[in-house]
Motif scaffolding. Sequence first.
Motif, mmCIF file in Angstrom:
data_model
loop_
_atom_site.group_PDB
_atom_site.id
_atom_site.type_symbol
_atom_site.label_atom_id
_atom_site.label_comp_id
_atom_site.label_asym_id
_atom_site.label_seq_id
_atom_site.Cartn_x
_atom_site.Cartn_y
_atom_site.Cartn_z
ATOM 1 N N GLU A 122 0.818 -1.209 0.000
ATOM 2 C CA GLU A 122 0.000 0.000 0.000
ATOM 3 C C GLU A 122 0.853 1.262 0.000
ATOM 4 N N GLU A 123 2.025 1.189 0.619
ATOM 5 C CA GLU A 123 2.886 2.376 0.713
ATOM 6 C C GLU A 123 3.398 2.842 -0.659
ATOM 7 N N TYR A 124 3.335 1.979 -1.673
ATOM 8 C CA TYR A 124 3.772 2.345 -3.018
ATOM 9 C C TYR A 124 2.635 2.925 -3.861
ATOM 10 N N ALA A 125 1.457 3.055 -3.285
ATOM 11 C CA ALA A 125 0.286 3.493 -4.045
ATOM 12 C C ALA A 125 0.441 4.929 -4.544
ATOM 13 N N ALA A 126 0.082 5.137 -5.804
ATOM 14 C CA ALA A 126 0.012 6.498 -6.333
ATOM 15 C C ALA A 126 -1.141 7.240 -5.673
ATOM 16 N N ALA A 127 -1.024 8.555 -5.624
ATOM 17 C CA ALA A 127 -2.080 9.407 -5.078
ATOM 18 C C ALA A 127 -2.149 10.653 -5.946
ATOM 19 N N PRO A 128 -3.215 11.431 -5.828
ATOM 20 C CA PRO A 128 -3.274 12.670 -6.609
ATOM 21 C C PRO A 128 -2.023 13.521 -6.384
ATOM 22 N N GLY A 129 -1.268 13.771 -7.442
ATOM 23 C CA GLY A 129 -0.070 14.578 -7.328
ATOM 24 C C GLY A 129 1.142 13.841 -6.800
#
Length: 327
Positions: free
Chosen positions: A149-156
């Motif tokens: 989960e720590e590698y998940a992309a997020a907005p920006g």
Amino acid sequence: MTVTLALAGDTMLGRGVADLLAKSNDPDAYVSDGVREYLSEADATLLNLECCVSDRGSPWSAPGRILHFRAPPQAVDLLAELGVTCTTLANNHALDYGYGALLDTRAHLEHVEIRAVGAGATLDQAREPAILTVRGLRIAVISVTDHPEEYAAAPGRPGVAYADLRSGVPDWLTDTVARMRTETDVVLVSPHWGPNMTAAPQPYIRAAATILADAGATLIAGHSAHVAHGVAPPVLYDMGDFLDDYGVDPDLRNDLSLLFLVTVDELGPVRLRAVPLKLDWCRTVLAEGAERSWLGRRFIRACEALGTAAVLEDGLLVVDLRARKGG
């Protein structure tokens, strides 16, 4: 119109492979002529790139994370020489050397005209499918991982297309599959799911596969276990490994794997031919003799456990993908 896709599992070009790449980019040093001949039969080749490709960055620091895989920029030249069309990047090593190295990976692949999917500079880019046109057939490739989960992309924020599949398939993923089913001829979902060193798909993976197929996925090709699993059309639960320097489990024999040649048309997958492979240290060759026989028996049993018939034809393992639809 039918096309043949060569589908390979985890491909790790860092560590020992990276050391060799510093000396030679000759494809035969990494993948034998025999394996490359089968690759040449395909109209497109796809694999999971289980490393970043960069000459910068530092190892991602997190509790319990001890393995970090980074390939040098010339690794993409090897992939191009092998005829790779598209790589999936949604996996647990895409960010091993940080955000910059991930962005470098996409840039290096783009430079040699290899499509990348499953990770990117933004959440939207990470989740966006790649659409390939292969001999007139439009194929959507969707890449997703259920860890970490720590590698998940997020907005920006750069990262991977993450989905907590243990808790169910998220709406964004089923919506993407459904949208691609209306816009393209074939929808290939390639998930990096489940733990390493398992001999069969876990129940949550089978449940997720059913949901993805119901949403419109015409072919599902998974990876992560490092061991090839059985097939239940239209699902290849795990494709094992393709090239690496990994240690070998003496029971699961993760050094024996398969290259999948899948014939597809606008109605979906038609036929699968699995090529037995032997992964030596940093070099992949055709499996022979007792190892080839052992691998064949394991794959046939794994398919039988999923209600699928696999047969041996001319040294390859063959599955009729129109026989049934499972998950």
